[in-house]
Scaffold this motif. Structure first.
Motif, PDB file in Angstrom:
ATOM      1  N   THR A  35     106.755 -48.519   7.088  1.00 31.65           N
ATOM      2  CA  THR A  35     106.166 -48.658   8.411  1.00 31.65           C
ATOM      3  C   THR A  35     106.187 -50.138   8.771  1.00 31.65           C
ATOM      4  N   PHE A  36     106.335 -50.432  10.035  1.00 32.64           N
ATOM      5  CA  PHE A  36     106.324 -51.825  10.473  1.00 32.64           C
ATOM      6  C   PHE A  36     104.936 -52.279  10.902  1.00 32.64           C
ATOM      7  N   ASP A  37     103.911 -51.436  10.712  1.00 34.10           N
ATOM      8  CA  ASP A  37     102.549 -51.946  10.835  1.00 34.10           C
ATOM      9  C   ASP A  37     102.348 -52.964   9.728  1.00 34.10           C
ATOM     10  N   THR A  38     101.593 -54.017  10.010  1.00 36.79           N
ATOM     11  CA  THR A  38     101.401 -55.079   9.017  1.00 36.79           C
ATOM     12  C   THR A  38      99.935 -55.280   8.639  1.00 36.79           C
ATOM     13  N   GLU A 154     118.228 -55.632  11.532  1.00 38.81           N
ATOM     14  CA  GLU A 154     117.161 -56.640  11.433  1.00 38.81           C
ATOM     15  C   GLU A 154     116.158 -56.534  12.580  1.00 38.81           C
ATOM     16  N   VAL A 155     115.731 -55.316  12.870  1.00 35.48           N
ATOM     17  CA  VAL A 155     114.871 -55.065  14.018  1.00 35.48           C
ATOM     18  C   VAL A 155     113.390 -55.339  13.728  1.00 35.48           C
ATOM     19  N   GLY A 156     113.000 -55.329  12.458  1.00 37.67           N
ATOM     20  CA  GLY A 156     111.608 -55.578  12.118  1.00 37.67           C
ATOM     21  C   GLY A 156     111.478 -56.631  11.037  1.00 37.67           C
ATOM     22  N   ARG A 157     110.423 -57.442  11.133  1.00 31.38           N
ATOM     23  CA  ARG A 157     110.178 -58.461  10.116  1.00 31.38           C
ATOM     24  C   ARG A 157     108.856 -58.152   9.428  1.00 31.38           C
ATOM     25  N   LYS A 158     108.938 -58.020   8.109  1.00 35.21           N
ATOM     26  CA  LYS A 158     107.758 -57.739   7.300  1.00 35.21           C
ATOM     27  C   LYS A 158     108.017 -58.293   5.908  1.00 35.21           C
ATOM     28  N   GLY A 160     108.169 -61.279   5.005  1.00 34.50           N
ATOM     29  CA  GLY A 160     109.005 -62.468   5.045  1.00 34.50           C
ATOM     30  C   GLY A 160     110.492 -62.218   5.148  1.00 34.50           C
ATOM     31  N   ARG A 161     110.891 -60.994   5.498  1.00 34.14           N
ATOM     32  CA  ARG A 161     112.318 -60.723   5.682  1.00 34.14           C
ATOM     33  C   ARG A 161     112.521 -59.716   6.801  1.00 34.14           C
ATOM     34  N   TYR A 162     113.758 -59.595   7.240  1.00 33.70           N
ATOM     35  CA  TYR A 162     114.113 -58.653   8.293  1.00 33.70           C
ATOM     36  C   TYR A 162     114.629 -57.359   7.682  1.00 33.70           C
ATOM     37  N   TRP A 163     114.343 -56.253   8.367  1.00 35.64           N
ATOM     38  CA  TRP A 163     114.718 -54.916   7.902  1.00 35.64           C
ATOM     39  C   TRP A 163     115.522 -54.192   8.975  1.00 35.64           C
ATOM     40  N   ASP A 164     116.533 -53.469   8.540  1.00 39.77           N
ATOM     41  CA  ASP A 164     117.302 -52.585   9.421  1.00 39.77           C
ATOM     42  C   ASP A 164     116.586 -51.236   9.516  1.00 39.77           C
ATOM     43  N   VAL A 165     116.798 -50.538  10.630  1.00 42.74           N
ATOM     44  CA  VAL A 165     116.308 -49.170  10.785  1.00 42.74           C
ATOM     45  C   VAL A 165     117.484 -48.296  11.203  1.00 42.74           C
ATOM     46  N   ALA A 166     117.775 -47.305  10.366  1.00 45.96           N
ATOM     47  CA  ALA A 166     118.815 -46.327  10.671  1.00 45.96           C
ATOM     48  C   ALA A 166     118.185 -45.185  11.460  1.00 45.96           C
ATOM     49  N   TRP A 167     118.850 -44.748  12.528  1.00 49.69           N
ATOM     50  CA  TRP A 167     118.331 -43.704  13.387  1.00 49.69           C
ATOM     51  C   TRP A 167     119.112 -42.410  13.173  1.00 49.69           C
ATOM     52  N   TYR A 168     118.357 -41.320  13.121  1.00 52.35           N
ATOM     53  CA  TYR A 168     118.895 -39.983  12.915  1.00 52.35           C
ATOM     54  C   TYR A 168     118.365 -39.074  14.008  1.00 52.35           C
ATOM     55  N   GLU A 169     119.181 -38.053  14.367  1.00 49.46           N
ATOM     56  CA  GLU A 169     118.718 -37.086  15.358  1.00 49.46           C
ATOM     57  C   GLU A 169     119.023 -35.680  14.891  1.00 49.46           C
ATOM     58  N   LYS A 170     118.235 -34.743  15.421  1.00 51.00           N
ATOM     59  CA  LYS A 170     118.370 -33.330  15.093  1.00 51.00           C
ATOM     60  C   LYS A 170     118.164 -32.535  16.370  1.00 51.00           C
ATOM     61  N   GLU A 171     119.031 -31.574  16.610  1.00 54.68           N
ATOM     62  CA  GLU A 171     118.858 -30.661  17.742  1.00 54.68           C
ATOM     63  C   GLU A 171     117.753 -29.682  17.406  1.00 54.68           C
ATOM     64  N   LEU A 172     116.867 -29.455  18.357  1.00 47.83           N
ATOM     65  CA  LEU A 172     115.788 -28.473  18.158  1.00 47.83           C
ATOM     66  C   LEU A 172     116.050 -27.212  18.974  1.00 47.83           C
TER      67      LEU A 172
END
Length: 172
Positions: A35-38, A154-158, A160-172
């Motif tokens: 989580t990107f909450d800090t 590198e969308v989030g910093r937590k 002391g470093r940057y993190w990538d977030v991979a996005w996934y989708e699913k049809e409902l």
């Protein structure tokens, strides 16, 4: 029954779960980039989050418990993807499993229950953002038919470093 076997029950989350759910989430806030909450939360600070997931409708909270002790082993949610009205048929989903309960199928049980609860809702797509690396979460989502659509680099910093977030989708 094998030694160490835990029977898991999945049910909608209720207000009595608030303290345990907050403790579980705070573990991920303190210890991981999942989580990107800090900053950790008090249960009162998390109450609006819990109340935004009623027992019906498209925004759900499912909780997995040990059938004997009723200890919370994890939870899954569907939440608004974005606030603008045209996004109303899309949800963002997530799952959190207690550290000691990982690798036991708790996440799978939670997603089965969540997606079953969402059947019949006016929903078109589910999205999941997975901070990288997180192979267990990637495998879970792919098992449920999510497909990779892209990575925010590198969308989030937590921590002391940057993190990538991979996005996934699913049809409902």
């Amino acid at each position: 029954m094998p030694s160490g076997h835990i029977e898991v029950q999945v049910r909608p989350g209720v207000e009595d779960d608030l303290a345990a759910l907050t403790d579980l989430y705070n573990h991920y806030v303190r210890e991981t980039p999942i989580t990107f909450d800090t900053a950790i939360f008090t249960p009162e600070e998390r109450r609006p989050w819990l109340l935004s997931h009623p027992e019906d409708g498209p925004y759900r909270l499912m909780v997995a418990t040990d059938a004997d002790s009723q200890e919370i082993l994890g939870y899954a949610t569907s939440s608004p993807y974005r606030a603008k009205p045209a996004y109303s048929t899309s949800v963002e989903v997530t799952v959190y499993v207690a550290p000691h309960a990982g690798g036991r199928g708790v996440g799978t049980l939670l997603y089965k229950a969540l997606f079953a609860a969402l059947e019949g809702e006016d929903l078109h797509r589910a999205y999941a953002g997975i901070a990288q690396p997180n192979e267990a979460s990637t495998r879970l989502h792919e098992r449920f038919g999510f497909r990779y659509v892209g990575t925010y680099r590198e969308v989030g910093r937590k921590f002391g470093r940057y993190w990538d977030v991979a996005w996934y989708e699913k049809e409902l």
